[in-house]
Design a protein around this motif. Structure first.
Motif, PDB file in Angstrom:
ATOM      1  N   UNK A 280     -56.516 -34.379  41.144  1.00 36.16           N
ATOM      2  CA  UNK A 280     -55.389 -33.498  41.473  1.00 36.16           C
ATOM      3  C   UNK A 280     -55.859 -32.236  42.188  1.00 36.16           C
ATOM      4  N   UNK A 281     -56.883 -31.576  41.664  1.00 35.38           N
ATOM      5  CA  UNK A 281     -57.414 -30.374  42.302  1.00 35.38           C
ATOM      6  C   UNK A 281     -58.914 -30.570  42.480  1.00 35.38           C
ATOM      7  N   UNK A 282     -59.381 -30.399  43.702  1.00 36.46           N
ATOM      8  CA  UNK A 282     -60.792 -30.498  44.020  1.00 36.46           C
ATOM      9  C   UNK A 282     -61.499 -29.235  43.542  1.00 36.46           C
TER      10      UNK A 282
ATOM     11  N   UNK B  79     -57.476 -27.698  50.738  1.00 36.47           N
ATOM     12  CA  UNK B  79     -58.772 -28.165  50.243  1.00 36.47           C
ATOM     13  C   UNK B  79     -58.694 -29.629  49.818  1.00 36.47           C
ATOM     14  N   UNK B  80     -57.586 -30.019  49.228  1.00 32.91           N
ATOM     15  CA  UNK B  80     -57.446 -31.401  48.767  1.00 32.91           C
ATOM     16  C   UNK B  80     -57.101 -32.373  49.887  1.00 32.91           C
TER      17      UNK B  80
ATOM     18  N   UNK C 273     -45.974 -34.748  44.869  1.00 32.28           N
ATOM     19  CA  UNK C 273     -45.445 -36.087  44.595  1.00 32.28           C
ATOM     20  C   UNK C 273     -46.412 -37.154  45.087  1.00 32.28           C
ATOM     21  N   UNK C 274     -47.015 -36.927  46.228  1.00 31.60           N
ATOM     22  CA  UNK C 274     -47.975 -37.904  46.765  1.00 31.60           C
ATOM     23  C   UNK C 274     -49.182 -38.036  45.844  1.00 31.60           C
ATOM     24  N   UNK C 275     -49.696 -36.917  45.343  1.00 30.54           N
ATOM     25  CA  UNK C 275     -50.849 -36.990  44.452  1.00 30.54           C
ATOM     26  C   UNK C 275     -50.484 -37.656  43.129  1.00 30.54           C
TER      27      UNK C 275
ATOM     28  N   UNK D 133     -45.409 -36.326  52.801  1.00 29.47           N
ATOM     29  CA  UNK D 133     -45.724 -37.426  51.892  1.00 29.47           C
ATOM     30  C   UNK D 133     -46.540 -38.502  52.596  1.00 29.47           C
ATOM     31  N   UNK D 134     -46.153 -38.853  53.823  1.00 29.97           N
ATOM     32  CA  UNK D 134     -46.816 -39.938  54.536  1.00 29.97           C
ATOM     33  C   UNK D 134     -48.114 -39.502  55.213  1.00 29.97           C
ATOM     34  N   UNK D 135     -48.153 -38.263  55.718  1.00 30.62           N
ATOM     35  CA  UNK D 135     -49.334 -37.775  56.422  1.00 30.62           C
ATOM     36  C   UNK D 135     -49.590 -36.310  56.064  1.00 30.62           C
ATOM     37  N   UNK D 136     -50.269 -36.061  54.968  1.00 26.22           N
ATOM     38  CA  UNK D 136     -50.502 -34.674  54.547  1.00 26.22           C
ATOM     39  C   UNK D 136     -51.293 -33.856  55.565  1.00 26.22           C
TER      40      UNK D 136
END
Length: 181
Positions: free
Chosen positions: A101-103, A154-155, A91-93, A42-45
C-alpha cells in the motif's frame, strides 16, 4: 463477472439520465470530467500523475464565498482532481494487490510526524479559541493533500526510467508555464 459489469453500466446510465434532466449543464461537465479522471487514475495511474501535474499548474480558481474573518474561500480545480485521483488510486491498490500500500521511503516517518503535529497543534489552537476551525481546516487539508500526492507518486513510479520521463514532463511544463506567464 459480466453481470456485475451490466449492472454497473445500467446504474451509470440511470444516474446519467437522471442528472441530464435535473442538473445544470456545468455540473454535468464537471461530473463527467471527474468520472473520466477517476477512470484514467484507476486504469493508468502514471498518466493521472501527468494530468495532476498539468492541472496543478494551469487550473483556475473558483471562489466559493468567504469564511470567518472575511477571508475568501477559493478552491482550485486541481484540489478536486487530487481528491478524485487519490481515491481512484486507493481503490486500485485495494483491488490490484501486487504492490504494498505504501512504499517505504526515508521521509515517510518525518512526513507523518509533521502531519500529526500540525493536526494536534491546530486542534489545540481551535480548542483555545486562537484559531478559527474552518480556516484552519482548509490550511491543514491543503498540507495533507500535498503529502498524499507524494505518497501516490512514490507508489506509482516504478523505476529510474519513470523518474527520468517525469522529469522531462516537468521541464516541458516549466517551459509551458514560462511561455504562458
Amino acid at each position: 463477472m459480466p453481470i456485475i459489469v451490466i449492472l454497473f453500466a445500467a446504474a451509470a446510465a440511470i444516474t446519467a439520465g437522471f442528472l441530464a434532466t435535473w442538473a445544470q449543464p456545468y455540473f454535468l461537465i464537471v461530473v463527467a470530467c471527474g468520472v473520466l479522471a477517476s477512470l484514467l487514475a484507476f486504469l493508468s495511474p502514471k498518466m493521472s500523475v501527468v494530468l495532476l501535474l498539468v492541472s496543478m499548474l494551469f487550473s483556475p480558481e473558483v471562489g466559493l464565498g468567504s469564511v470567518a474573518g472575511g477571508r475568501s474561500l477559493v478552491v482550485r480545480y486541481d484540489d478536486i482532481l487530487i481528491a478524485v485521483i487519490f481515491l481512484s488510486w486507493l481503490a486500485r491498490t485495494a483491488v490490484i494487490k501486487h504492490k504494498p500500500f505504501i512504499t517505504e521511503t526515508p521521509v515517510q516517518t518525518p512526513i507523518l510526524v509533521y502531519t500529526v503535529i500540525t493536526i494536534v497543534a491546530t486542534a489545540l489552537g481551535v480548542l483555545r479559541g486562537d484559531v478559527k476551525f474552518v480556516t484552519a481546516f482548509f490550511y491543514v487539508l491543503k498540507g495533507v493533500e500535498y503529502f498524499l500526492i507524494y505518497f501516490m507518486t512514490v507508489n506509482v513510479l516504478d523505476s529510474k526510467e519513470d523518474v527520468k520521463k517525469y522529469l522531462w514532463y516537468v521541464y516541458i511544463l516549466a517551459l509551458a508555464v514560462t511561455v504562458y506567464a
